[in-house]
Design a protein around this motif. Structure first.
Motif, PDB file in Angstrom:
ATOM      1  N   LEU A 152      44.225  94.439  55.959  1.00 16.17           N
ATOM      2  CA  LEU A 152      43.018  94.039  56.701  1.00 16.17           C
ATOM      3  C   LEU A 152      41.763  94.418  55.930  1.00 16.17           C
ATOM      4  O   LEU A 152      40.833  93.600  55.809  1.00 16.17           O
ATOM      5  N   ASP A 153      41.739  95.653  55.391  1.00 11.90           N
ATOM      6  CA  ASP A 153      40.577  96.087  54.602  1.00 11.90           C
ATOM      7  C   ASP A 153      40.347  95.153  53.420  1.00 11.90           C
ATOM      8  O   ASP A 153      39.210  94.762  53.122  1.00 11.90           O
ATOM      9  N   GLU A 154      41.438  94.806  52.754  1.00 10.89           N
ATOM     10  CA  GLU A 154      41.356  93.941  51.577  1.00 10.89           C
ATOM     11  C   GLU A 154      40.803  92.561  51.963  1.00 10.89           C
ATOM     12  O   GLU A 154      39.927  92.015  51.284  1.00 10.89           O
ATOM     13  N   MET A 155      41.306  92.008  53.060  1.00 11.14           N
ATOM     14  CA  MET A 155      40.844  90.696  53.513  1.00 11.14           C
ATOM     15  C   MET A 155      39.368  90.742  53.893  1.00 11.14           C
ATOM     16  O   MET A 155      38.599  89.841  53.552  1.00 11.14           O
ATOM     17  N   ILE A 156      38.986  91.789  54.578  1.00  9.79           N
ATOM     18  CA  ILE A 156      37.585  91.907  55.013  1.00  9.79           C
ATOM     19  C   ILE A 156      36.660  92.043  53.809  1.00  9.79           C
ATOM     20  O   ILE A 156      35.597  91.427  53.763  1.00  9.79           O
ATOM     21  N   THR A 157      37.092  92.791  52.802  1.00 12.03           N
ATOM     22  CA  THR A 157      36.301  92.932  51.575  1.00 12.03           C
ATOM     23  C   THR A 157      36.116  91.564  50.918  1.00 12.03           C
ATOM     24  O   THR A 157      35.034  91.233  50.431  1.00 12.03           O
ATOM     25  N   GLU A 158      37.188  90.776  50.944  1.00 11.37           N
ATOM     26  CA  GLU A 158      37.128  89.432  50.359  1.00 11.37           C
ATOM     27  C   GLU A 158      36.185  88.516  51.146  1.00 11.37           C
ATOM     28  O   GLU A 158      35.453  87.710  50.576  1.00 11.37           O
ATOM     29  N   ILE A 159      36.217  88.638  52.465  1.00  8.99           N
ATOM     30  CA  ILE A 159      35.428  87.764  53.333  1.00  8.99           C
ATOM     31  C   ILE A 159      33.959  88.171  53.370  1.00  8.99           C
ATOM     32  O   ILE A 159      33.065  87.336  53.273  1.00  8.99           O
ATOM     33  N   ASP A 160      33.718  89.470  53.523  1.00  9.72           N
ATOM     34  CA  ASP A 160      32.345  89.985  53.596  1.00  9.72           C
ATOM     35  C   ASP A 160      31.840  90.154  52.164  1.00  9.72           C
ATOM     36  O   ASP A 160      31.640  91.256  51.677  1.00  9.72           O
ATOM     37  N   THR A 161      31.607  89.022  51.514  1.00 11.34           N
ATOM     38  CA  THR A 161      31.303  89.011  50.078  1.00 11.34           C
ATOM     39  C   THR A 161      30.058  89.804  49.711  1.00 11.34           C
ATOM     40  O   THR A 161      29.962  90.356  48.628  1.00 11.34           O
ATOM     41  N   ASP A 162      29.087  89.877  50.624  1.00  2.00           N
ATOM     42  CA  ASP A 162      27.857  90.605  50.293  1.00  2.00           C
ATOM     43  C   ASP A 162      27.898  92.069  50.752  1.00  2.00           C
ATOM     44  O   ASP A 162      26.931  92.804  50.593  1.00  2.00           O
ATOM     45  N   GLY A 163      29.037  92.489  51.336  1.00  2.00           N
ATOM     46  CA  GLY A 163      29.203  93.888  51.719  1.00  2.00           C
ATOM     47  C   GLY A 163      28.269  94.349  52.827  1.00  2.00           C
ATOM     48  O   GLY A 163      27.989  95.539  52.968  1.00  2.00           O
ATOM     49  N   SER A 164      27.804  93.428  53.655  1.00  6.22           N
ATOM     50  CA  SER A 164      26.811  93.753  54.685  1.00  6.22           C
ATOM     51  C   SER A 164      27.411  94.402  55.936  1.00  6.22           C
ATOM     52  O   SER A 164      26.686  94.902  56.779  1.00  6.22           O
ATOM     53  N   GLY A 165      28.752  94.349  56.040  1.00  4.02           N
ATOM     54  CA  GLY A 165      29.374  94.863  57.265  1.00  4.02           C
ATOM     55  C   GLY A 165      29.370  93.829  58.374  1.00  4.02           C
ATOM     56  O   GLY A 165      29.822  94.081  59.487  1.00  4.02           O
ATOM     57  N   THR A 166      28.839  92.661  58.046  1.00  2.00           N
ATOM     58  CA  THR A 166      28.821  91.551  58.997  1.00  2.00           C
ATOM     59  C   THR A 166      29.309  90.297  58.283  1.00  2.00           C
ATOM     60  O   THR A 166      29.290  90.218  57.047  1.00  2.00           O
ATOM     61  N   VAL A 167      29.723  89.330  59.064  1.00  2.00           N
ATOM     62  CA  VAL A 167      30.190  88.056  58.519  1.00  2.00           C
ATOM     63  C   VAL A 167      29.373  86.962  59.188  1.00  2.00           C
ATOM     64  O   VAL A 167      29.352  86.863  60.412  1.00  2.00           O
ATOM     65  N   ASP A 168      28.668  86.165  58.362  1.00  2.00           N
ATOM     66  CA  ASP A 168      27.904  85.067  58.948  1.00  2.00           C
ATOM     67  C   ASP A 168      28.808  83.840  59.089  1.00  2.00           C
ATOM     68  O   ASP A 168      29.966  83.855  58.673  1.00  2.00           O
ATOM     69  N   PHE A 169      28.286  82.785  59.686  1.00  2.00           N
ATOM     70  CA  PHE A 169      29.120  81.616  59.970  1.00  2.00           C
ATOM     71  C   PHE A 169      29.701  81.006  58.701  1.00  2.00           C
ATOM     72  O   PHE A 169      30.862  80.604  58.681  1.00  2.00           O
ATOM     73  N   ASP A 170      28.919  80.940  57.616  1.00  2.00           N
ATOM     74  CA  ASP A 170      29.421  80.348  56.376  1.00  2.00           C
ATOM     75  C   ASP A 170      30.597  81.136  55.822  1.00  2.00           C
ATOM     76  O   ASP A 170      31.593  80.557  55.371  1.00  2.00           O
ATOM     77  N   GLU A 171      30.487  82.472  55.846  1.00  2.00           N
ATOM     78  CA  GLU A 171      31.596  83.307  55.377  1.00  2.00           C
ATOM     79  C   GLU A 171      32.826  83.095  56.266  1.00  2.00           C
ATOM     80  O   GLU A 171      33.949  83.018  55.796  1.00  2.00           O
ATOM     81  N   PHE A 172      32.582  82.994  57.563  1.00  2.00           N
ATOM     82  CA  PHE A 172      33.661  82.771  58.532  1.00  2.00           C
ATOM     83  C   PHE A 172      34.344  81.427  58.270  1.00  2.00           C
ATOM     84  O   PHE A 172      35.563  81.338  58.229  1.00  2.00           O
ATOM     85  N   MET A 173      33.538  80.381  58.061  1.00  2.00           N
ATOM     86  CA  MET A 173      34.075  79.040  57.785  1.00  2.00           C
ATOM     87  C   MET A 173      34.930  79.056  56.526  1.00  2.00           C
ATOM     88  O   MET A 173      36.004  78.476  56.490  1.00  2.00           O
ATOM     89  N   GLU A 174      34.406  79.713  55.498  1.00  2.00           N
ATOM     90  CA  GLU A 174      35.127  79.785  54.233  1.00  2.00           C
ATOM     91  C   GLU A 174      36.484  80.456  54.426  1.00  2.00           C
ATOM     92  O   GLU A 174      37.496  80.012  53.903  1.00  2.00           O
ATOM     93  N   MET A 175      36.488  81.522  55.215  1.00  2.00           N
ATOM     94  CA  MET A 175      37.724  82.248  55.480  1.00  2.00           C
ATOM     95  C   MET A 175      38.725  81.349  56.221  1.00  2.00           C
ATOM     96  O   MET A 175      39.897  81.299  55.884  1.00  2.00           O
ATOM     97  N   MET A 176      38.250  80.617  57.222  1.00  2.00           N
ATOM     98  CA  MET A 176      39.137  79.819  58.070  1.00  2.00           C
ATOM     99  C   MET A 176      39.624  78.528  57.413  1.00  2.00           C
ATOM    100  O   MET A 176      40.697  78.055  57.715  1.00  2.00           O
ATOM    101  N   THR A 177      38.821  77.968  56.525  1.00  2.00           N
ATOM    102  CA  THR A 177      39.181  76.683  55.939  1.00  2.00           C
ATOM    103  C   THR A 177      39.570  76.767  54.475  1.00  2.00           C
ATOM    104  O   THR A 177      40.153  75.840  53.927  1.00  2.00           O
ATOM    105  N   GLY A 178      39.212  77.866  53.831  1.00  2.00           N
ATOM    106  CA  GLY A 178      39.513  78.010  52.405  1.00  2.00           C
ATOM    107  C   GLY A 178      38.593  77.195  51.525  1.00  2.00           C
ATOM    108  O   GLY A 178      38.820  77.054  50.327  1.00  2.00           O
ATOM    109  N   ASP A 179      37.535  76.618  52.104  1.00  2.00           N
ATOM    110  CA  ASP A 179      36.581  75.824  51.291  1.00  2.00           C
ATOM    111  C   ASP A 179      35.455  76.679  50.776  1.00  2.00           C
ATOM    112  O   ASP A 179      34.976  77.552  51.423  1.00  2.00           O
TER     113      ASP A 179
END
Length: 149
Positions: free
Chosen positions: A122-149
């Motif tokens: 989970l930590d590894e996935m979150i690090t990958e998703i939260d690319t800017d390290g902000s501790g938050t995930v915006d919609f674009d990061e969320f979309m990228e995670m869910m669709t792989g685009d």
């Protein structure tokens, strides 16, 4: 890629407008067919697409050509629908409407999707998703995670 149901639906529509049963429809019927299937489009986009697909300029499309053309609209609609569904899911976690979700909420989402994930995974996935390290995930990061685009 169109599935069998979509191809069958398009074939029925095509056959309905192929009145002389010649295996071709006139390009001026394409807009009517797409509209009858609930597809929306810009006239200029459709004209450009018809010009691209009707390369010999005959003003007629065979079923395969029509399928190629219609697929662009049908698939695009699916992508838009998926984005809207993901936006709704995102909003459920973004209760305050800030435009982001906390990584702790994301951890809950990921755990719900796959309860076999370890804390390290989970930590590894979150690090990958939260690319800017902000501790938050915006919609674009969320979309990228869910669709792989």
């Amino acid at each position: 890629e169109l599935d069998k149901e979509q191809v069958a639906m398009l074939k029925k529509a095509f056959d309905m407008f192929d009145k002389e049963k010649k295996g071709v429809i006139h390009t001026n019927m394409v807009a009517t067919i797409l509209r009858s299937m609930g597809q929306t489009f810009e006239e200029s986009d459709l004209k450009d697409l018809i010009d691209e697909i009707d390369q010999d300029g005959s003003g007629e499309l065979e079923f395969e050509e029509f399928l190629t053309l219609a697929a662009r609209f049908v698939v695009e609609e699916d992508a838009e629908a998926m984005q809207e569904e993901l936006r709704e899911a995102f909003r459920m976690y973004d209760k305050a409407g800030n435009g982001y979700i906390n990584v702790s909420d994301l951890r809950d989402i990921l755990r719900a999707l796959d309860d076999a994930l370890s804390e390290d995974e989970l930590d590894e996935m979150i690090t990958e998703i939260d690319t800017d390290g902000s501790g938050t995930v915006d919609f674009d990061e969320f979309m990228e995670m869910m669709t792989g685009d």
